[in-house]
Design an enzyme around this catalytic site. Sequence first.
Site, mmCIF file in Angstrom:
data_model
loop_
_atom_site.group_PDB
_atom_site.id
_atom_site.type_symbol
_atom_site.label_atom_id
_atom_site.label_comp_id
_atom_site.label_asym_id
_atom_site.label_seq_id
_atom_site.Cartn_x
_atom_site.Cartn_y
_atom_site.Cartn_z
ATOM 1 C CG HIS A 76 -2.517 3.922 -6.869
ATOM 2 N ND1 HIS A 76 -2.374 3.104 -5.527
ATOM 3 C CD2 HIS A 76 -2.981 4.997 -6.530
ATOM 4 C CE1 HIS A 76 -2.178 4.072 -4.759
ATOM 5 N NE2 HIS A 76 -2.800 5.053 -5.201
ATOM 6 C CD GLU B 23 -0.689 9.244 -6.145
ATOM 7 O OE1 GLU B 23 -1.635 9.828 -5.414
ATOM 8 O OE2 GLU B 23 -0.858 7.869 -6.443
#
Length: 239
Positions: A87, A159
């Site tokens: 992430h 993302e």
Amino acid sequence: MKYLICNLKSNQTLKEATEYKEKIIKIDTEGINFVLCPTFTYLSLYQSENIKIGAQNVSEYDNGAYTGEVNAKQLKSCGINYVIVGHSERRKIFKENADAIKNKIKQAVKNGLKVIYCIGESEEQYLRQKTYVTIEKQITEIFGCLTNDCIKNIIIAYEPIWAIGTGKIPQNNEIEEITSFIKKVLSTHYHANMPVIYGGSIDDSNIKKLNKISNVDGFLVGGASLNIEKLKIIIEVTK
Ligand code: PGA
């Protein structure tokens, strides 16, 4: 079936997490692959519930003298089946590099966890039209060191960093083109055909539009998943 992965990040007190759990277990998620990723301390709240649970991080090491770490074997033993790795918040704030990410993925898969591997470009890279180069590098620097069996257990979450928590979202055609590119890189280099999902500022007001993108296999939702009413709408639209 589309994936809907909810990343609750570092939020909720025990009281809030307990109230949230009581509500979320009542939501009908049939028709989607729904995975909830709470904070480590609340993972056990869900142990006997019929809901798929993921962790937001995993140690790159086995059992042992690694104070503060939670390893993949421990997660698996608690009934957890998924883990988020790579992430952008972990890359940026916690300085996780490609080596750490590779080790985490290897540990996770060795212990039977499925990995949600996050990739995406920064705003600067986006503006300088470096999105494709950045993404390809984030895939190849990791996948080149993994076996085909390991790769089969990975879901890619695209993302864009500039879209996370900002309310800014790429146009549908941009997401569609980048998703196609990711799938092409995966099939050309690794003969792999894993799900590719989108994440970044998804909420109840934009999910209908995003759900029209034909080649996206689901969504990774952060902030909006803390709000049960918004989440219910996101679930219904994704089904
Ligand atoms: P966001 O977060 O939905 O709050 O933008 C997404 C994520 O970080 O996975």
